[in-house]
Design a protein around this motif. Sequence first.
Motif, mmCIF file in Angstrom:
data_model
loop_
_atom_site.group_PDB
_atom_site.id
_atom_site.type_symbol
_atom_site.label_atom_id
_atom_site.label_comp_id
_atom_site.label_asym_id
_atom_site.label_seq_id
_atom_site.Cartn_x
_atom_site.Cartn_y
_atom_site.Cartn_z
ATOM 1 N N TRP A 20 0.841 -1.193 0.000
ATOM 2 C CA TRP A 20 0.000 0.000 0.000
ATOM 3 C C TRP A 20 0.877 1.243 0.000
ATOM 4 O O TRP A 20 1.961 1.237 0.583
ATOM 5 C CB TRP A 20 -0.879 0.028 1.248
ATOM 6 C CG TRP A 20 -1.953 -1.012 1.265
ATOM 7 C CD1 TRP A 20 -1.794 -2.368 1.290
ATOM 8 C CD2 TRP A 20 -3.358 -0.783 1.280
ATOM 9 N NE1 TRP A 20 -3.010 -2.994 1.317
ATOM 10 C CE2 TRP A 20 -3.991 -2.038 1.316
ATOM 11 C CE3 TRP A 20 -4.136 0.365 1.267
ATOM 12 C CZ2 TRP A 20 -5.365 -2.175 1.335
ATOM 13 C CZ3 TRP A 20 -5.511 0.232 1.290
ATOM 14 C CH2 TRP A 20 -6.120 -1.032 1.317
ATOM 15 N N VAL A 21 0.412 2.307 -0.644
ATOM 16 C CA VAL A 21 1.095 3.600 -0.583
ATOM 17 C C VAL A 21 0.266 4.565 0.250
ATOM 18 O O VAL A 21 -0.957 4.503 0.253
ATOM 19 C CB VAL A 21 1.388 4.203 -1.983
ATOM 20 C CG1 VAL A 21 2.418 3.375 -2.716
ATOM 21 C CG2 VAL A 21 0.138 4.347 -2.798
ATOM 22 N N GLN A 22 0.953 5.442 0.954
ATOM 23 C CA GLN A 22 0.292 6.376 1.865
ATOM 24 C C GLN A 22 -0.476 7.470 1.127
ATOM 25 O O GLN A 22 -1.569 7.854 1.536
ATOM 26 C CB GLN A 22 1.331 7.019 2.791
ATOM 27 C CG GLN A 22 2.110 6.029 3.627
ATOM 28 C CD GLN A 22 1.253 5.333 4.666
ATOM 29 O OE1 GLN A 22 0.355 5.931 5.242
ATOM 30 N NE2 GLN A 22 1.528 4.069 4.894
ATOM 31 N N ASP A 23 0.099 7.986 0.046
ATOM 32 C CA ASP A 23 -0.473 9.124 -0.668
ATOM 33 C C ASP A 23 -1.388 8.634 -1.792
ATOM 34 O O ASP A 23 -0.923 8.151 -2.820
ATOM 35 C CB ASP A 23 0.658 9.981 -1.233
ATOM 36 C CG ASP A 23 0.180 11.272 -1.855
ATOM 37 O OD1 ASP A 23 -1.054 11.485 -1.957
ATOM 38 O OD2 ASP A 23 1.040 12.081 -2.258
ATOM 39 N N ASP A 24 -2.692 8.762 -1.596
ATOM 40 C CA ASP A 24 -3.668 8.324 -2.603
ATOM 41 C C ASP A 24 -3.427 8.968 -3.962
ATOM 42 O O ASP A 24 -3.615 8.345 -4.998
ATOM 43 C CB ASP A 24 -5.097 8.643 -2.150
ATOM 44 C CG ASP A 24 -5.551 7.792 -0.975
ATOM 45 O OD1 ASP A 24 -4.775 6.904 -0.549
ATOM 46 O OD2 ASP A 24 -6.667 8.016 -0.485
ATOM 47 N N ALA A 25 -2.995 10.220 -3.963
ATOM 48 C CA ALA A 25 -2.792 10.951 -5.215
ATOM 49 C C ALA A 25 -1.636 10.369 -6.031
ATOM 50 O O ALA A 25 -1.573 10.555 -7.245
ATOM 51 C CB ALA A 25 -2.542 12.429 -4.930
ATOM 52 N N ARG A 26 -0.720 9.662 -5.377
ATOM 53 C CA ARG A 26 0.434 9.088 -6.078
ATOM 54 C C ARG A 26 0.290 7.579 -6.309
ATOM 55 O O ARG A 26 1.245 6.935 -6.759
ATOM 56 C CB ARG A 26 1.711 9.372 -5.291
ATOM 57 C CG ARG A 26 2.017 10.860 -5.194
ATOM 58 C CD ARG A 26 3.380 11.116 -4.626
ATOM 59 N NE ARG A 26 4.406 10.708 -5.592
ATOM 60 C CZ ARG A 26 5.663 10.461 -5.260
ATOM 61 N NH1 ARG A 26 6.063 10.571 -4.018
ATOM 62 N NH2 ARG A 26 6.546 10.091 -6.168
#
Length: 107
Positions: free
Chosen positions: A52-58
């Motif tokens: 999972w990545v923290q920044d939804d926009a990225r």
Amino acid sequence: MKRIAQAPNLAIATLWADMLQHEGGFAATVQRAYASGIAGEIPPDQALPEVWVQDDARADEARDWLDAVRRLPDRHWLCHTCGESVDGPFEQCWNCGAPMPAAGGAR
């Protein structure tokens, strides 16, 4: 947080998350790291570790970056220094450290 990949095992998930963080510049974590212990109680595909990545926009950018890293070109070339046959995405001879020959050296 957004999930960008499901890994076949914890080692691969950890490797991908580390690569995303240290080489790609994305804040990434491994989720469901130990869910395989309950694989008989939930569907097996839901027990696999996930990145999972923290920044939804990225998330899309991180997914594209990880896909590109996972699909490195497969090459076969002969080291001109030591004669070693090298297979895989490597650009350096594993035996002597010589760089891959310029164009025409890889097949």
